[in-house]
Design a protein around this motif. Structure first.
Motif, PDB file in Angstrom:
ATOM      1  N   SER A   2      38.626  46.053  34.522  1.00  0.00           N
ATOM      2  CA  SER A   2      38.159  44.781  33.984  1.00  0.00           C
ATOM      3  C   SER A   2      38.383  44.784  32.479  1.00  0.00           C
ATOM      4  N   PHE A   7      39.702  40.675  35.976  1.00  0.00           N
ATOM      5  CA  PHE A   7      39.172  41.618  36.952  1.00  0.00           C
ATOM      6  C   PHE A   7      40.297  41.953  37.919  1.00  0.00           C
ATOM      7  N   LYS A   8      40.491  43.244  38.206  1.00  0.00           N
ATOM      8  CA  LYS A   8      41.530  43.647  39.148  1.00  0.00           C
ATOM      9  C   LYS A   8      40.994  44.760  40.019  1.00  0.00           C
ATOM     10  N   TYR A   9      41.312  44.692  41.309  1.00  0.00           N
ATOM     11  CA  TYR A   9      40.890  45.701  42.272  1.00  0.00           C
ATOM     12  C   TYR A   9      42.001  45.866  43.292  1.00  0.00           C
ATOM     13  N   GLU A  10      42.374  47.092  43.572  1.00  0.00           N
ATOM     14  CA  GLU A  10      43.395  47.382  44.576  1.00  0.00           C
ATOM     15  C   GLU A  10      42.888  48.471  45.496  1.00  0.00           C
ATOM     16  N   SER A  11      43.127  48.321  46.807  1.00  0.00           N
ATOM     17  CA  SER A  11      42.735  49.336  47.773  1.00  0.00           C
ATOM     18  C   SER A  11      43.401  49.049  49.112  1.00  0.00           C
ATOM     19  N   TYR A  21      35.919  40.013  53.189  1.00  0.00           N
ATOM     20  CA  TYR A  21      36.275  39.550  51.846  1.00  0.00           C
ATOM     21  C   TYR A  21      36.695  38.075  51.866  1.00  0.00           C
ATOM     22  N   PHE A  36      32.759  38.698  41.334  1.00  0.00           N
ATOM     23  CA  PHE A  36      33.527  39.903  41.632  1.00  0.00           C
ATOM     24  C   PHE A  36      32.857  41.067  40.908  1.00  0.00           C
ATOM     25  N   THR A  37      32.574  42.154  41.624  1.00  0.00           N
ATOM     26  CA  THR A  37      31.898  43.298  41.030  1.00  0.00           C
ATOM     27  C   THR A  37      32.563  44.593  41.485  1.00  0.00           C
ATOM     28  N   ARG A  38      32.692  45.512  40.548  1.00  0.00           N
ATOM     29  CA  ARG A  38      33.197  46.851  40.843  1.00  0.00           C
ATOM     30  C   ARG A  38      32.629  47.790  39.786  1.00  0.00           C
ATOM     31  N   LYS A  39      31.894  48.795  40.240  1.00  0.00           N
ATOM     32  CA  LYS A  39      31.248  49.754  39.332  1.00  0.00           C
ATOM     33  C   LYS A  39      30.548  49.001  38.208  1.00  0.00           C
ATOM     34  N   GLU A  42      32.214  43.179  36.100  1.00  0.00           N
ATOM     35  CA  GLU A  42      31.825  41.970  36.823  1.00  0.00           C
ATOM     36  C   GLU A  42      32.520  40.757  36.219  1.00  0.00           C
TER      37      GLU A  42
END
Length: 90
Positions: A2, A7-11, A21, A36-39, A42
């Motif tokens: 972020s 915000f970017k998320y890859e998996s 999702y 959007f939240t990751r660790k 946000e």
């Protein structure tokens, strides 16, 4: 990842998680509020008014790819880009 307002998320996910999702995105568009939240990162988005929607689907030699893109401007009302309709069936 972020950075500022990005915000970017890859998996890799299974179909069940992907469906969850997508349902969360649909609920967010419906309510006008997507978080959007990751660790410790946000990003909150508020899709109001008209939303630009782009779908790109590819099948190249057995490698499938689906891109969904949404875009809008905050605080503005825009005219629809097209009256062409899309059908998506499961």
């Amino acid at each position: 990842m972020s950075k500022g307002d990005r915000f970017k998320y890859e998996s890799l996910q299974d179909r069940k998680n992907m469906a969850e999702y997508l349902r969360a995105l649909a609920d967010g568009f419906d309510s006008g509020h997507i978080v959007f939240t990751r660790k410790d990162a946000e990003l909150i988005m508020s899709p109001l008014g008209l939303v630009e929607f782009v779908v790109e689907a590819k099948n190249r030699e057995g490698r499938m790819k689906l891109n969904l893109k949404f875009g809008w401007r905050e605080g503005t009302e825009e005219e629809p880009l097209t009256d062409d309709s899309l059908s998506i069936k499961g």
